[in-house]
Design a protein around this motif. Sequence first.
Motif, short mmCIF file in Angstrom:
data_model
loop_
_atom_site.label_atom_id
_atom_site.label_comp_id
_atom_site.label_asym_id
_atom_site.label_seq_id
_atom_site.Cartn_x
_atom_site.Cartn_y
_atom_site.Cartn_z
N PHE A 160 0.84 -1.19 0.00
CA PHE A 160 0.00 0.00 0.00
C PHE A 160 0.88 1.25 0.00
N GLU A 161 0.36 2.30 -0.59
CA GLU A 161 1.13 3.53 -0.75
C GLU A 161 1.60 4.10 0.59
N LYS A 162 0.75 4.02 1.61
CA LYS A 162 1.05 4.64 2.90
C LYS A 162 0.98 3.61 4.02
N GLU A 163 1.73 3.88 5.06
CA GLU A 163 1.61 3.06 6.27
C GLU A 163 0.40 3.56 7.03
N GLU A 164 -0.56 2.68 7.23
CA GLU A 164 -1.82 3.06 7.87
C GLU A 164 -2.49 1.81 8.41
N PRO A 165 -3.44 1.97 9.34
CA PRO A 165 -4.22 0.82 9.79
C PRO A 165 -5.09 0.30 8.65
N LEU A 166 -4.87 -0.93 8.24
CA LEU A 166 -5.61 -1.48 7.10
C LEU A 166 -6.83 -2.23 7.62
N ILE A 167 -7.88 -1.44 7.89
CA ILE A 167 -9.11 -1.98 8.47
C ILE A 167 -10.13 -2.19 7.36
N PHE A 204 -12.42 -1.98 1.82
CA PHE A 204 -11.87 -0.85 2.56
C PHE A 204 -12.75 0.38 2.29
N LYS A 205 -13.52 0.76 3.30
CA LYS A 205 -14.34 1.96 3.16
C LYS A 205 -13.50 3.23 3.26
N LEU A 206 -12.49 3.18 4.12
CA LEU A 206 -11.63 4.33 4.34
C LEU A 206 -10.18 3.91 4.16
N LEU A 207 -9.47 4.60 3.28
CA LEU A 207 -8.09 4.25 2.99
C LEU A 207 -7.35 5.52 2.60
N ALA A 208 -6.25 5.78 3.30
CA ALA A 208 -5.43 6.95 2.94
C ALA A 208 -4.63 6.68 1.68
N SER A 209 -4.20 5.43 1.50
CA SER A 209 -3.43 5.05 0.30
C SER A 209 -4.27 5.23 -0.95
N LYS A 210 -3.65 5.73 -2.00
CA LYS A 210 -4.31 5.90 -3.29
C LYS A 210 -3.63 5.07 -4.38
N SER A 211 -2.78 4.14 -3.97
CA SER A 211 -2.22 3.19 -4.93
C SER A 211 -1.83 1.92 -4.20
N VAL A 212 -1.85 0.82 -4.97
CA VAL A 212 -1.43 -0.49 -4.46
C VAL A 212 -0.49 -1.09 -5.50
N THR A 213 0.65 -1.61 -5.03
CA THR A 213 1.62 -2.26 -5.91
C THR A 213 1.61 -3.76 -5.64
N ILE A 214 1.53 -4.54 -6.72
CA ILE A 214 1.66 -5.99 -6.59
C ILE A 214 3.15 -6.33 -6.67
N LEU A 215 3.64 -7.03 -5.64
CA LEU A 215 5.02 -7.48 -5.60
C LEU A 215 5.09 -8.97 -5.90
N GLU A 216 6.02 -9.36 -6.75
CA GLU A 216 6.29 -10.77 -7.00
C GLU A 216 7.68 -11.09 -6.48
N ASN A 217 7.74 -11.98 -5.47
CA ASN A 217 9.01 -12.26 -4.79
C ASN A 217 9.71 -10.96 -4.37
N ASN A 223 1.50 -1.55 -10.65
CA ASN A 223 0.92 -0.59 -9.72
C ASN A 223 -0.42 -0.12 -10.27
N ILE A 224 -1.42 -0.08 -9.39
CA ILE A 224 -2.72 0.48 -9.76
C ILE A 224 -2.97 1.71 -8.91
N ARG A 225 -3.21 2.85 -9.58
CA ARG A 225 -3.37 4.13 -8.90
C ARG A 225 -4.81 4.60 -9.08
N PHE A 226 -5.42 5.04 -7.94
CA PHE A 226 -6.86 5.35 -7.95
C PHE A 226 -7.13 6.62 -7.13
N ASP A 227 -6.49 7.71 -7.53
CA ASP A 227 -6.58 8.96 -6.77
C ASP A 227 -8.01 9.40 -6.49
N ASP A 228 -8.91 9.19 -7.46
CA ASP A 228 -10.27 9.73 -7.33
C ASP A 228 -11.19 8.83 -6.50
N PHE A 229 -10.85 7.57 -6.39
CA PHE A 229 -11.80 6.59 -5.84
C PHE A 229 -11.71 6.53 -4.31
N PRO A 230 -12.85 6.60 -3.61
CA PRO A 230 -12.81 6.60 -2.15
C PRO A 230 -12.76 5.21 -1.51
#
Length: 285
Positions: A160-167, A204-217, A223-230
């Motif tokens: 996730f883009e930011k360190e945050e509680p992933l609830i 995730f109803k509330l998320l500060a991160s606006k992008s998620v990166t898939i890591l392989e090994n 990377n998928i970036r979703f600045d507009d999406f809540p």
Amino acid sequence: MTTTIITNSFLSAEIKHTGAELCSLKKISNNKEYIWEGNPEFWGKHSPILFPIVGTLKDNKYTYNNQQYTLSRHGFARDMVFDLIEKKEDSATFSLKSTEETLKVYPFEFELQICYQLIENELLIKYQVINKGDLEMGFSIGAHPAFALSSQFENYALEFEKEEPLIYTLSENNLLSDETKRLDTEVNSVPLNYSLFEKDALIFKLLASKSVTILENKIPMLNIRFDDFPHLGIWTLNNAPFICIEPWFGYSDTNNNTGNIMEKEGIQLLAPKNTFDSNLTIAIL
């Protein structure tokens, strides 16, 4: 099946006219495919567009102006044929307009435009909803891309883009429950394991991160970036070789939902003759 292909020097993308659904995204240099193949043994879709609802309505019904309507899970756009209204070598724009049939289940006059554009190593997806009627319009829209995983599922992680509680909120009978959980994280990275999805998607109803990166090994793959999406959903099926990263405006009903679409949690309200725009970017790393 009618499709349209767009290319640049880095990537190629193929889009089905049915649902304006992205069905292929490949890197030119090695021909690697990043979109799930749609094998119906697991899930027969690739990257459906969710409109005019995201998720499931309680009893698949809603009310508007004291009249009851029925809509199936994720709405009808994913099953309808879009018109190709503009095509260039590296971009394509598709349009879906309300019809007599859609008005029977969704009483709003609309146009939904989806534009796919390749920009170097990125695919930009633009979503535009136009309220063509004289009434305020309630809608949700969401992306549902499934990314192909060629290695063992446990070799992947989500960063996730930011360190945050992933609830996240859990589902129950396809509706949102009141139960939430917190992901155990290594800093802002979540190792993938099928057990995470025993109760369906992570929502995730509330998320500060606006992008998620898939890591392989531990190496960034996509990377998928979703600045507009809540909102964000993450989903797969047991033993399926894909992961869905799903930015949304809206989500499934809760059990205590009133049923009125204009009061639905997460609904977007669009004034008459107005336009809603949002963008999503998929970057191949």
